[in-house]
Design a protein around this motif. Sequence first.
Motif, PDB file in Angstrom:
ATOM      1  N   TRP A  27      19.322  11.902 -38.809  1.00  0.00           N
ATOM      2  CA  TRP A  27      18.359  11.563 -37.799  1.00  0.00           C
ATOM      3  C   TRP A  27      19.425  10.934 -36.591  1.00  0.00           C
ATOM      4  CZ3 TRP A  27      15.307  10.502 -42.234  1.00  0.00           C
ATOM      5  CH2 TRP A  27      14.031  11.283 -42.026  1.00  0.00           C
ATOM      6  N   GLY A  28      19.150  11.459 -35.329  1.00  0.00           N
ATOM      7  CA  GLY A  28      19.706  10.603 -34.044  1.00  0.00           C
ATOM      8  C   GLY A  28      18.394  10.504 -33.305  1.00  0.00           C
ATOM      9  N   ALA A  29      18.228   9.232 -32.339  1.00  0.00           N
ATOM     10  CA  ALA A  29      16.830   9.491 -31.665  1.00  0.00           C
ATOM     11  C   ALA A  29      17.176   8.466 -30.438  1.00  0.00           C
ATOM     12  CB  ALA A  29      15.824   9.010 -32.487  1.00  0.00           C
ATOM     13  N   VAL A  64      22.341   6.545 -26.361  1.00  0.00           N
ATOM     14  CA  VAL A  64      23.050   7.970 -26.947  1.00  0.00           C
ATOM     15  C   VAL A  64      22.607   9.087 -26.216  1.00  0.00           C
ATOM     16  CG1 VAL A  64      23.776   9.052 -28.987  1.00  0.00           C
ATOM     17  CG2 VAL A  64      23.450   6.708 -29.033  1.00  0.00           C
ATOM     18  N   THR A  65      23.543   9.803 -25.540  1.00  0.00           N
ATOM     19  CA  THR A  65      23.008  10.944 -24.647  1.00  0.00           C
ATOM     20  C   THR A  65      23.970  12.143 -25.065  1.00  0.00           C
ATOM     21  OG1 THR A  65      22.242   9.694 -23.090  1.00  0.00           O
ATOM     22  CG2 THR A  65      22.615  11.801 -22.519  1.00  0.00           C
ATOM     23  N   PHE A  66      23.400  13.376 -25.287  1.00  0.00           N
ATOM     24  CA  PHE A  66      24.160  14.365 -25.460  1.00  0.00           C
ATOM     25  C   PHE A  66      23.480  15.577 -25.217  1.00  0.00           C
ATOM     26  CE2 PHE A  66      22.261  12.612 -29.529  1.00  0.00           C
ATOM     27  CZ  PHE A  66      21.405  13.674 -29.790  1.00  0.00           C
ATOM     28  N   THR A 166      18.133  11.838 -24.773  1.00  0.00           N
ATOM     29  CA  THR A 166      18.456  10.537 -24.786  1.00  0.00           C
ATOM     30  C   THR A 166      18.002   9.941 -26.075  1.00  0.00           C
ATOM     31  OG1 THR A 166      18.462  10.465 -22.266  1.00  0.00           O
ATOM     32  CG2 THR A 166      18.423   8.295 -23.426  1.00  0.00           C
ATOM     33  N   ALA A 167      18.885   9.150 -26.755  1.00  0.00           N
ATOM     34  CA  ALA A 167      18.540   8.495 -28.151  1.00  0.00           C
ATOM     35  C   ALA A 167      18.774   7.187 -28.136  1.00  0.00           C
ATOM     36  CB  ALA A 167      19.239   9.361 -28.969  1.00  0.00           C
ATOM     37  N   ASP A 168      17.815   6.285 -28.773  1.00  0.00           N
ATOM     38  CA  ASP A 168      17.933   5.056 -28.946  1.00  0.00           C
ATOM     39  C   ASP A 168      17.632   4.906 -30.583  1.00  0.00           C
ATOM     40  OD1 ASP A 168      18.713   4.368 -26.662  1.00  0.00           O
ATOM     41  OD2 ASP A 168      16.855   3.426 -26.194  1.00  0.00           O
ATOM     42  N   ILE A 169      17.937   3.951 -31.209  1.00  0.00           N
ATOM     43  CA  ILE A 169      17.666   3.704 -32.919  1.00  0.00           C
ATOM     44  C   ILE A 169      17.291   2.026 -32.870  1.00  0.00           C
ATOM     45  CG2 ILE A 169      18.019   3.994 -35.169  1.00  0.00           C
ATOM     46  CD1 ILE A 169      19.829   6.281 -34.652  1.00  0.00           C
ATOM     47  N   THR A 170      16.229   1.736 -33.360  1.00  0.00           N
ATOM     48  CA  THR A 170      15.979   0.330 -33.507  1.00  0.00           C
ATOM     49  C   THR A 170      15.890   0.078 -35.309  1.00  0.00           C
ATOM     50  OG1 THR A 170      14.948  -0.347 -31.454  1.00  0.00           O
ATOM     51  CG2 THR A 170      14.540  -1.907 -33.460  1.00  0.00           C
ATOM     52  N   ASP A 196      26.637  -1.509 -36.070  1.00  0.00           N
ATOM     53  CA  ASP A 196      26.726  -0.880 -34.793  1.00  0.00           C
ATOM     54  C   ASP A 196      27.766   0.224 -34.714  1.00  0.00           C
ATOM     55  OD1 ASP A 196      24.744  -2.462 -33.653  1.00  0.00           O
ATOM     56  OD2 ASP A 196      26.223  -3.930 -32.692  1.00  0.00           O
ATOM     57  N   ARG A 197      28.852  -0.108 -35.380  1.00  0.00           N
ATOM     58  CA  ARG A 197      30.036   1.239 -35.387  1.00  0.00           C
ATOM     59  C   ARG A 197      29.612   2.002 -36.250  1.00  0.00           C
ATOM     60  NH1 ARG A 197      33.126  -3.552 -35.496  1.00  0.00           N
ATOM     61  NH2 ARG A 197      33.115  -3.559 -37.723  1.00  0.00           N
ATOM     62  N   LYS A 198      28.900   1.899 -37.448  1.00  0.00           N
ATOM     63  CA  LYS A 198      28.342   3.071 -38.140  1.00  0.00           C
ATOM     64  C   LYS A 198      27.462   3.884 -37.566  1.00  0.00           C
ATOM     65  CE  LYS A 198      30.944   2.666 -42.081  1.00  0.00           C
ATOM     66  NZ  LYS A 198      31.925   3.873 -42.737  1.00  0.00           N
ATOM     67  N   VAL A 199      26.380   3.378 -37.062  1.00  0.00           N
ATOM     68  CA  VAL A 199      25.442   3.899 -36.495  1.00  0.00           C
ATOM     69  C   VAL A 199      25.999   4.809 -35.210  1.00  0.00           C
ATOM     70  CG1 VAL A 199      23.104   3.827 -35.016  1.00  0.00           C
ATOM     71  CG2 VAL A 199      23.486   2.288 -36.996  1.00  0.00           C
ATOM     72  N   ALA A 200      26.855   4.289 -34.554  1.00  0.00           N
ATOM     73  CA  ALA A 200      27.260   4.896 -33.484  1.00  0.00           C
ATOM     74  C   ALA A 200      28.146   5.972 -34.157  1.00  0.00           C
ATOM     75  CB  ALA A 200      28.512   3.906 -32.590  1.00  0.00           C
ATOM     76  N   ARG A 201      28.774   6.056 -34.894  1.00  0.00           N
ATOM     77  CA  ARG A 201      29.485   7.200 -35.691  1.00  0.00           C
ATOM     78  C   ARG A 201      28.208   8.355 -36.200  1.00  0.00           C
ATOM     79  NH1 ARG A 201      30.373   8.961 -40.944  1.00  0.00           N
ATOM     80  NH2 ARG A 201      32.278  10.283 -41.450  1.00  0.00           N
TER      81      ARG A 201
END
Length: 243
Positions: A27-29, A64-66, A166-170, A196-201
């Motif tokens: 999931w990415g959001a 997070v944008t792609f 465009t994605a955010d995760i809380t 933070d680093r793992k979620v970014a990965r």
Amino acid sequence: PPGAETRMRSSVVSVLVGIALVAAVAWGAAGDGRVPFDRLPQPVQERLRDVVDHAVFERTVRDVTFRSREPVFLYFLDHPDVAAAAARALKVANYQVHQLPDGTYWGDDTRGAKGIVEVVYADPGTRVVHAQGTYDTAWLPTVHARIVLVLDFAHRNGADGHSYATADITGYLRVDNRFLDVLARLVGPIVVGAVDRKVARTAGIAAKVSERAYDDPAGFLEALRQVPDLDRTQLEAVAARLG
């Protein structure tokens, strides 16, 4: 001893990151990160409040944008088993995700973290996910934890003419082992940075899959055809959305 303390702190970080990764798998959001309790059935509200009210910490990763084809993005969001298969096909991750008879998903990051993931709320721009899992490590007993993820998402056309997600995760993480819960709170700042680093990965993996589907739909579909555990219906569904 200092060395043992360092190893213990490192182990706790790995444990918590691993549990969070189980819930985030495939999931990415984007949004305010609030759980819409008023739109959930009472039993679901209680499950989620038990996590949110006793969370070791709450974190939000934003912006997070792609490049993304919206129909493909939505299909993968609602079929994380297919999204995980795509990540394996492109050799960007080795996540294993399988749908269970009750509609929930079993996820395994193949690095010790595994658990049940369930989408408990969905609307055109939001998903709320509840996950319960374990993490096995050489330094600590099996860790039991739960997480609530609020996923808000949007698509827009960029100035370059491409479509972007465009994605955010809380995320709210609760550790059910009493000792580890206390320890995690003591090393909170370290855990936050690691998560933070793992979620970014993980978001980066989602971006690679999405952009490959966007930039090279024919090659992407051919890669999916090489995955043995994707059936014809799933392949046809992805092909229709790549159109």
